[in-house]
Design an enzyme around this catalytic site. Structure first.
Site: not given
Length: 254
Positions: A168, A213-214
Site C-alpha cells: 500500500d 480522479r481515479k
C-alpha cells in the site's frame, strides 16, 4: 517488470559486480567508499514532494541491520540514479514531514507527536526496513524491503498485514507522484509465497491507467533474484480535491 529492473541493474554495474558498504552515508544516500559510486547531483531537488527545508532524519539510508543483499540492491539502484532515470525517495518518521510547508493544510500544521506506521520503531532492523526509488518517466515506484522479527506472522515469516502495508505504501507513493494528494479506495492482494523474516524482496509498482480522479495501479513483490513471486496486487487511488476538507470528500466516496 522485474526482469527489466534486473537487466537495468546489471547493465549499470556489470555482471558479478559486488559492492561493499562503508560506514558513512551522504545526505543524498550515497554510501562513501563504494566502487563505483557517485552522488546524484539533481536527486534531492528533483523529488520535490518529499523535500524539506529543515533537517530531518532519513530512515531510508543504510544502517547496520541491512543485510548484504539489501545493501547490494540499494547500491545498484543508486547507480541507476546517476543519469536521473531513478530518484531515491527519503523517508521520515511522520507523514506530515513528507509534505512541504507550502502544501500543508492548516489542520496538518497543528498536528503534533504523530508517527508514520512504517516508522514507528526506533530500534533498527526489528520492523520495516525499506528504501524507495522512483522512475518518473515510467510512473513506477520500487521498494527494497527487509522485514524484521517484529513483523512475524506464521513462525519465521512476515505477517500478511505487513506485506499489505508495504504494498500500500509503495503503490501509494507512486500514485502521489502522479496525482498529488490521494487516498486508497481499493487494494486487492493475492498472496503467492510467504516472505521469510530477514530476507530482501523488491516491491515493484506502476501506474496502469488514470481516469479523471481515479488512479489505477498494479504491483508485484518478488525475491531479489526474481524467481519467487511473493504477492501481486491491484489498487485504485482517488485524487483528493484540495478545495474541500477530507470529511467532505469522504462523504462523496460513499
Amino acid at each position: 517488470m522485474w526482469r527489466n529492473c534486473v537487466r537495468l541493474a546489471r547493465r549499470g554495474l556489470g555482471r558479478g559486480a559486488v559492492l561493499r558498504p562503508a560506514p558513512t552515508v551522504s545526505r543524498c544516500g550515497v554510501v562513501r567508499g563504494l566502487s563505483p559510486a557517485a552522488p546524484c547531483s539533481s536527486l534531492w531537488n528533483s523529488v520535490t514532494w518529499f523535500s524539506q527545508a529543515r533537517q530531518l532524519k532519513d530512515y531510508a539510508l543504510p544502517n547496520s541491520s541491512w543485510s548484504q543483499g539489501m545493501m547490494d540492491l540499494y547500491s545498484r539502484f543508486l547507480e541507476m540514479c546517476k543519469d536521473g532515470t531513478w530518484k531515491r525517495i527519503p523517508s521520515y518518521s511522520s507523514t506530515i514531514d513528507h509534505i512541504p510547508e507550502s502544501l500543508k493544510l492548516t489542520a496538518e500544521k497543528e498536528r503534533k507527536e504523530t508517527r508514520l506506521f512504517l516508522r514507528n520503531m526506533d530500534l533498527e532492523g526489528v520492523g520495516f526496513e525499506y528504501a524507495m526509488f522512483l522512475n518518473p518517466a515510467e510512473k513506477r515506484m520500487v521498494c527494497l524491503f527487509q522485514p524484521g522479527p517484529y513483523l512475524e506472522g506464521h513462525p519465521g515469516f512476515a505477517h500478511g498485514g505487513s506485506t499489505a502495508t508495504i504494498i500500500d505504501s509503495t503503490i501509494g507513493g507512486c500514485a502521489i507522484f502522479v496525482a498529488g494528494r490521494v487516498m486508497t479506495a481499493n487494494l486487492s492482494i493475492n498472496y503467492r509465497n510467504p516472505i521469510p523474516l530477514g530476507s530482501v524482496v523488491l516491491v515493484d509498482s506502476k501506474v496502469d491507467q488514470i481516469e479523471g480522479r481515479k488512479v489505477f495501479l498494479s504491483c508485484q513483490v518478488r525475491s531479489i533474484d526474481g524467481q519467487t513471486l511473493h504477492a501481486e496486487a491491484t489498487a485504485l487511488f482517488i485524487q483528493l480535491d484540495s478545495t474541500k476538507s477530507l470529511q467532505q470528500q469522504q462523504m462523496s466516496f460513499q
